[in-house]
Every structure is written in C-alpha cells, then in structure tokens.
Design a protein around this motif. Sequence first.
Motif, mmCIF file in Angstrom:
data_model
loop_
_atom_site.group_PDB
_atom_site.id
_atom_site.type_symbol
_atom_site.label_atom_id
_atom_site.label_comp_id
_atom_site.label_asym_id
_atom_site.label_seq_id
_atom_site.Cartn_x
_atom_site.Cartn_y
_atom_site.Cartn_z
ATOM 1 N N UNK A 166 -3.914 0.000 8.278
ATOM 2 C CA UNK A 166 -3.356 -0.114 7.155
ATOM 3 C C UNK A 166 -4.075 -1.106 6.268
ATOM 4 N N UNK A 167 -4.396 -2.453 6.785
ATOM 5 C CA UNK A 167 -4.768 -3.382 5.937
ATOM 6 C C UNK A 167 -6.477 -2.842 5.382
ATOM 7 N N UNK A 168 -7.009 -2.084 6.287
ATOM 8 C CA UNK A 168 -8.304 -1.541 5.838
ATOM 9 C C UNK A 168 -8.162 -0.471 4.792
ATOM 10 N N UNK A 169 -7.097 0.405 4.935
ATOM 11 C CA UNK A 169 -6.796 1.345 3.877
ATOM 12 C C UNK A 169 -6.240 0.677 2.695
ATOM 13 N N UNK A 170 -5.746 -0.286 2.455
ATOM 14 C CA UNK A 170 -5.182 -1.159 1.207
ATOM 15 C C UNK A 170 -6.548 -1.717 0.794
ATOM 16 N N UNK A 171 -7.570 -2.206 1.579
ATOM 17 C CA UNK A 171 -8.543 -2.774 0.949
ATOM 18 C C UNK A 171 -9.577 -1.668 0.212
ATOM 19 N N UNK A 172 -9.602 -0.602 0.762
ATOM 20 C CA UNK A 172 -10.223 0.721 0.337
ATOM 21 C C UNK A 172 -9.491 1.113 -1.085
ATOM 22 N N UNK A 173 -8.242 1.032 -1.122
ATOM 23 C CA UNK A 173 -7.538 1.511 -2.339
ATOM 24 C C UNK A 173 -7.647 0.561 -3.489
ATOM 25 N N UNK A 174 -7.683 -0.708 -3.169
ATOM 26 C CA UNK A 174 -7.808 -1.670 -4.268
ATOM 27 C C UNK A 174 -8.988 -1.618 -4.690
ATOM 28 N N UNK A 175 -10.137 -1.472 -3.925
ATOM 29 C CA UNK A 175 -11.713 -1.457 -4.359
ATOM 30 C C UNK A 175 -11.682 -0.213 -5.190
ATOM 31 N N UNK A 176 -11.187 0.764 -5.000
ATOM 32 C CA UNK A 176 -11.253 2.077 -5.733
ATOM 33 C C UNK A 176 -10.595 1.794 -7.308
ATOM 34 N N UNK A 177 -9.439 1.040 -7.109
ATOM 35 C CA UNK A 177 -8.437 0.864 -8.341
ATOM 36 C C UNK A 177 -9.608 -0.283 -9.324
ATOM 37 N N UNK A 178 -9.876 -1.212 -8.435
ATOM 38 C CA UNK A 178 -10.803 -2.359 -9.213
ATOM 39 C C UNK A 178 -12.281 -2.229 -9.569
#
Length: 182
Positions: A166-178
């Motif tokens: 989940x932590x890695x998934x949030x990291x990916x989602x934020x990178x895609x956003x930012x």
Amino acid sequence: MDEIPPQPSQSRPAAPDNWEELLEDWEDLHQGYYLGDKDEAVLDCVRQLDADTTGEQALFWTLGLALLSPYVVWGHPGPGVEAAVVEALAKVERALGAYTCERDRHPHEDGLEAQLKLLPRVLTALSNPGEAELDDLAMAKAGRSKPAAPEGQRAELLSHWACPRNVAGFARAIMAHVGPAH
C-alpha cells in the motif's frame, strides 16, 4: 544489492513524535492556509521519508506527501521541490514495490483524489488507533454513519494501511500526480 522489503512487524505503524503538529501543518498547507514556508514543509517531509524509506514511519511520510501533493502540483513550489518529492517517492517504490501481499485490494487503489479527503482522518486513526478513531475511519471509508468495525476488523484496517504494498502504491500514485507529466 537491492534492499529486501521488510515484513510488517507491528499491529500499528509508528507515528512521528510531533505528528499532531505535522498533520495540522499539512492540512493547513493542503487547504491553502499555511503561513509558514511551504517549500520547507514539503522538503522536510521529503527528508524524513528519504531517511526512513522502509522504516516504521514510511507510511506517515508517504501519506504526508500525498496530502501535500496538490501544493506541489498547483502551488508553484520553488526550484527542485517537485524533483525532490519524486526522487524520494521513487526510492520508496523501489524498496517496497516488490512486496507481495495476499489482499485483493489496498487503499491506494481507490485513487489518490478519492483518498485526499480521507487522509487527515487516516493519519489520525493510524497514529492514535483507538476504537473511536478506527471506527470513524471505517465508517468514512464505507460511507456509513453507524459504528462499524469489530475488534478484528480494526486490526485488519491498521495492517491494511500499513502494508508495504500500500505504501508503494501511494508512492506510485503521488509520483503520477506530481511528476513531469502533470
């Protein structure tokens, strides 16, 4: 040599000692009311995550960057802020992204935009996982107004959020956003 993803070892993630102050600052910055140095608030979160990429507090720093991500995207941060955020999150994704988990779904799969509204409640519940806080989070997640979670579900809720996948998934989602493609 690649780092081996850690196995979850505790029932609740460790919160930074000053989490209440941090959360208040992050919420203020997210809402556009923060009076301090916005770039420094983001970069402090980046530095903390960079120092604790796979540690007990990685979830908090990652979710902190999620809460701060709208500023990074639309708030005109200074030079290097966006790159520092992406670099720290990429390090998290590399370290935790290969972790395997038996769950069918994780909270990050609901999408960053959907989770942004819940993140202050999530961070409060995770850092102070009392019965009322976890029930509040379970109710918010389920869209209910009645108490929801029996004790076993409370423990599962904590471990679900703290799961390295989940932590890695949030990291990916934020990178895609930012990241540069925004």
